[in-house]
Scaffold this motif. Structure first.
Motif, PDB file in Angstrom:
ATOM      1  N   GLY A   1      -8.524   9.375  -8.973  1.00  0.00           N
ATOM      2  CA  GLY A   1      -7.313  10.381  -8.621  1.00  0.00           C
ATOM      3  C   GLY A   1      -5.964   9.380  -8.204  1.00  0.00           C
ATOM      4  O   GLY A   1      -5.879   8.561  -8.923  1.00  0.00           O
ATOM      5  N   HIS A   2      -5.225   9.906  -7.303  1.00  0.00           N
ATOM      6  CA  HIS A   2      -4.135   9.207  -6.729  1.00  0.00           C
ATOM      7  C   HIS A   2      -4.409   7.918  -6.319  1.00  0.00           C
ATOM      8  O   HIS A   2      -3.430   6.631  -6.546  1.00  0.00           O
ATOM      9  N   VAL A   3      -5.460   7.466  -5.863  1.00  0.00           N
ATOM     10  CA  VAL A   3      -5.586   6.216  -5.124  1.00  0.00           C
ATOM     11  C   VAL A   3      -6.669   5.505  -6.225  1.00  0.00           C
ATOM     12  O   VAL A   3      -7.667   5.116  -5.794  1.00  0.00           O
TER      13      VAL A   3
ATOM     14  N   HIS B   1       0.791  -1.260   0.065  1.00  0.00           N
ATOM     15  CA  HIS B   1       0.020  -0.240  -0.116  1.00  0.00           C
ATOM     16  C   HIS B   1       0.850   1.381   0.081  1.00  0.00           C
ATOM     17  O   HIS B   1       2.010   1.468   0.171  1.00  0.00           O
ATOM     18  N   GLY B   2       0.272   2.413  -0.126  1.00  0.00           N
ATOM     19  CA  GLY B   2       0.815   3.803  -0.288  1.00  0.00           C
ATOM     20  C   GLY B   2       0.807   4.343   1.187  1.00  0.00           C
ATOM     21  O   GLY B   2       0.499   3.893   2.100  1.00  0.00           O
ATOM     22  N   PHE B   3       1.151   5.619   1.307  1.00  0.00           N
ATOM     23  CA  PHE B   3       1.399   6.426   2.382  1.00  0.00           C
ATOM     24  C   PHE B   3       0.176   7.365   2.513  1.00  0.00           C
ATOM     25  O   PHE B   3      -0.084   8.170   1.611  1.00  0.00           O
ATOM     26  N   PRO B   4      -0.173   7.333   3.767  1.00  0.00           N
ATOM     27  CA  PRO B   4      -0.149   6.559   4.954  1.00  0.00           C
ATOM     28  C   PRO B   4      -1.309   5.550   5.184  1.00  0.00           C
ATOM     29  O   PRO B   4      -2.228   6.231   6.063  1.00  0.00           O
ATOM     30  N   PHE B   5      -1.429   4.594   4.280  1.00  0.00           N
ATOM     31  CA  PHE B   5      -2.685   3.726   4.396  1.00  0.00           C
ATOM     32  C   PHE B   5      -2.349   2.546   5.214  1.00  0.00           C
ATOM     33  O   PHE B   5      -1.544   2.418   5.943  1.00  0.00           O
ATOM     34  N   ASP B   6      -3.100   1.460   4.825  1.00  0.00           N
ATOM     35  CA  ASP B   6      -2.937   0.339   5.549  1.00  0.00           C
ATOM     36  C   ASP B   6      -3.648  -0.966   4.517  1.00  0.00           C
ATOM     37  O   ASP B   6      -3.959  -0.409   3.439  1.00  0.00           O
TER      38      ASP B   6
ATOM     39  N   GLY C   1       2.528  -2.280  -6.035  1.00  0.00           N
ATOM     40  CA  GLY C   1       2.909  -1.229  -5.023  1.00  0.00           C
ATOM     41  C   GLY C   1       2.173   0.076  -5.718  1.00  0.00           C
ATOM     42  O   GLY C   1       2.336   0.510  -6.698  1.00  0.00           O
ATOM     43  N   LEU C   2       1.496   0.788  -4.804  1.00  0.00           N
ATOM     44  CA  LEU C   2       0.656   1.963  -5.103  1.00  0.00           C
ATOM     45  C   LEU C   2       1.436   3.091  -4.305  1.00  0.00           C
ATOM     46  O   LEU C   2       1.830   2.993  -3.154  1.00  0.00           O
ATOM     47  N   SER C   3       2.110   4.064  -5.193  1.00  0.00           N
ATOM     48  CA  SER C   3       2.745   5.153  -4.471  1.00  0.00           C
ATOM     49  C   SER C   3       3.976   4.725  -3.955  1.00  0.00           C
ATOM     50  O   SER C   3       4.848   4.203  -4.430  1.00  0.00           O
ATOM     51  N   MET C   4       4.005   4.947  -2.566  1.00  0.00           N
ATOM     52  CA  MET C   4       5.146   4.700  -1.799  1.00  0.00           C
ATOM     53  C   MET C   4       5.585   3.068  -1.809  1.00  0.00           C
ATOM     54  O   MET C   4       6.561   2.805  -1.816  1.00  0.00           O
ATOM     55  N   GLY C   5       4.200   2.630  -2.115  1.00  0.00           N
ATOM     56  CA  GLY C   5       4.617   0.933  -2.176  1.00  0.00           C
ATOM     57  C   GLY C   5       5.108   0.575  -3.391  1.00  0.00           C
ATOM     58  O   GLY C   5       5.801  -0.032  -3.756  1.00  0.00           O
ATOM     59  N   GLY C   6       5.060   1.565  -4.515  1.00  0.00           N
ATOM     60  CA  GLY C   6       5.622   1.535  -5.907  1.00  0.00           C
ATOM     61  C   GLY C   6       7.221   1.768  -5.627  1.00  0.00           C
ATOM     62  O   GLY C   6       8.057   1.102  -6.179  1.00  0.00           O
ATOM     63  N   TYR C   7       7.492   2.576  -4.730  1.00  0.00           N
ATOM     64  CA  TYR C   7       8.866   2.962  -4.451  1.00  0.00           C
ATOM     65  C   TYR C   7       9.638   1.828  -3.847  1.00  0.00           C
ATOM     66  O   TYR C   7      10.613   1.433  -4.226  1.00  0.00           O
ATOM     67  N   ILE C   8       8.750   0.762  -3.078  1.00  0.00           N
ATOM     68  CA  ILE C   8       9.212  -0.093  -2.444  1.00  0.00           C
ATOM     69  C   ILE C   8       9.582  -1.233  -3.264  1.00  0.00           C
ATOM     70  O   ILE C   8      10.432  -2.017  -3.232  1.00  0.00           O
TER      71      ILE C   8
ATOM     72  N   ALA D   1      11.727   9.000   5.205  1.00  0.00           N
ATOM     73  CA  ALA D   1      12.474   7.606   4.202  1.00  0.00           C
ATOM     74  C   ALA D   1      12.243   7.909   3.021  1.00  0.00           C
ATOM     75  O   ALA D   1      13.083   7.754   2.069  1.00  0.00           O
ATOM     76  N   MET D   2      11.007   8.427   2.505  1.00  0.00           N
ATOM     77  CA  MET D   2      10.831   8.964   0.982  1.00  0.00           C
ATOM     78  C   MET D   2      11.572   9.993   0.590  1.00  0.00           C
ATOM     79  O   MET D   2      12.019  10.042  -0.693  1.00  0.00           O
ATOM     80  N   ALA D   3      11.938  11.236   1.442  1.00  0.00           N
ATOM     81  CA  ALA D   3      12.664  12.194   0.967  1.00  0.00           C
ATOM     82  C   ALA D   3      14.053  11.643   0.821  1.00  0.00           C
ATOM     83  O   ALA D   3      14.785  12.168  -0.202  1.00  0.00           O
TER      84      ALA D   3
ATOM     85  N   ALA E   1      -3.310  14.005  -9.235  1.00  0.00           N
ATOM     86  CA  ALA E   1      -2.565  15.179  -8.954  1.00  0.00           C
ATOM     87  C   ALA E   1      -1.263  15.055  -8.597  1.00  0.00           C
ATOM     88  O   ALA E   1      -0.649  15.811  -8.881  1.00  0.00           O
ATOM     89  N   LEU E   2      -0.746  13.820  -8.127  1.00  0.00           N
ATOM     90  CA  LEU E   2       0.425  13.766  -7.472  1.00  0.00           C
ATOM     91  C   LEU E   2       1.449  12.795  -8.509  1.00  0.00           C
ATOM     92  O   LEU E   2       2.630  13.234  -8.694  1.00  0.00           O
ATOM     93  N   MET E   3       0.697  11.894  -9.223  1.00  0.00           N
ATOM     94  CA  MET E   3       1.730  11.242 -10.373  1.00  0.00           C
ATOM     95  C   MET E   3       0.797  11.375 -11.433  1.00  0.00           C
ATOM     96  O   MET E   3       0.035  10.405 -11.931  1.00  0.00           O
TER      97      MET E   3
HETATM   98  C1  MLT Z   1       1.493   7.789  -1.360  1.00  0.00           C
HETATM   99  O1  MLT Z   1       0.427   7.694  -1.799  1.00  0.00           O
HETATM  100  O2  MLT Z   1       2.170   6.811  -0.971  1.00  0.00           O
HETATM  101  C2  MLT Z   1       2.414   9.199  -1.294  1.00  0.00           C
HETATM  102  O3  MLT Z   1       1.690  10.064  -2.319  1.00  0.00           O
HETATM  103  C3  MLT Z   1       3.592   8.994  -1.948  1.00  0.00           C
HETATM  104  C4  MLT Z   1       4.459  10.231  -1.667  1.00  0.00           C
HETATM  105  O4  MLT Z   1       4.205  11.095  -1.007  1.00  0.00           O
HETATM  106  O5  MLT Z   1       5.585  10.590  -2.565  1.00  0.00           O
END
Ligand code: MLT
Length: 264
Positions: free
Chosen positions: A238-240, A27-32, A92-99, A185-187, A212-214
């Motif tokens: 939108g983002h989610v 999941h993304g930030f700050p979800f569960d 992975g969604l958003s932060m989940g995608g970074y991981i 951590a993301m920064a 709007a974010l990606m």
């Molecule tokens: C997320 O949904 O995980 C965040 O928008 C990611 C981020 O803030 O870069």
């Protein structure tokens, strides 16, 4: 369910048939893990589906801080090892995608497909890092409720909907220390762009048409750098995007996974 992973208690959910190909949802930030409720329901007939709460979010422990993004990647591998999952498709969604992208860079043989949802491969700009710093200050000084209220308008295209209610509940269940750690951590995360050319497994890149974010342009750029990729724009989202338009998201996701699994 719970497991002791890398010194913390991690909440996870495992659904579907024991022998089926494994799909892990990050999941993304700050979800569960409840972010993936509609996807677990759609996937569990064909796949073994693992979802979990990232450290410091939902009901997973945080452990000593600071913890860099690498620690979240360590957790993913440790959970796979704990459950005896040698290989998986990872979404992975958003932060989940970074991981997921960083995990793919570290141990590509552990994955048979990737779904990169509303995410990006590059690192934060200086402007982004300054926003993270302001976010850490805000969550520490004003608390979760104020922080979440500031975030919500950027996450969804419809502000009043069952998806908005569910997302708000998820966000409020995370704690300020977990949120502050994830922001730091993301920064400080590394840039995965150079590794995209090495991805040889099938990849689905999805994004909400109103993210709007990606925005779609970023997601299209990400897809263009991965050889076996497919790009799908989710309408009215939108983002989610998986939460806001689960019907369109699941259609693309399930078709992609079925095709990718039939090739493994
Ligand atoms: C997320 O949904 O995980 C965040 O928008 C990611 C981020 O803030 O870069």
């Amino acid at each position: 369910m719970q497991a002791k992973i890398n010194g913390i208690t991690m909440r996870f959910d495992l659904a579907g048939k024991a022998q089926a190909p494994v799909v892990i949802l990050v999941h993304g930030f700050p979800f569960d893990l409840s972010l993936w409720k509609a996807q677990v329901a759609a996937l569990k007939k064909d796949f073994r589906v693992l979802s979990y709460d990232l450290r410091g979010m939902g009901k997973s422990g945080l452990g000593p801080v600071p913890q860099p993004l690498e620690a979240y990647v360590d957790d993913l591998f440790a959970l796979m090892d704990h459950l005896g999952l040698k290989q998986a498709a990872a979404a992975g969604l958003s932060m989940g995608g970074y991981i997921v992208l960083r995990a793919m860079q570290r141990e590509p043989s552990r994955f048979w497909a990737l779904a990169l949802c509303d995410t990006r491969a590059d690192a934060d700009s200086d402007e982004g890092r300054l926003k993270r710093a302001a976010g850490i200050k805000a969550v520490r000084e004003k608390g979760m409720a104020a922080f979440v209220k500031g975030m919500l308008p950027n996450l969804l295209c419809k502000q009043k909907s069952p998806a908005a209610t569910a997302l708000l509940k998820m966000m409020l269940s995370s704690n300020a220390d977990g949120v502050a750690n994830a922001l730091a951590a993301m920064a400080a995360r590394t840039d995965s762009t150079a590794s995209l050319k090495d991805i040889k497994i099938p990849a689905l890149v999805v994004t909400g048409d109103q993210d709007a974010l990606m925005p779609p342009l970023i997601a299209k750029g990400l897809a263009s750098k991965i050889k076996a990729s497919q790009f799908v724009e989710i309408p009215d989202a939108g983002h989610v995007s998986n939460l806001e338009n689960p019907v369109a998201f699941n259609k693309a996701f399930l078709a992609f996974l079925r095709k990718a699994a039939s090739r493994t």
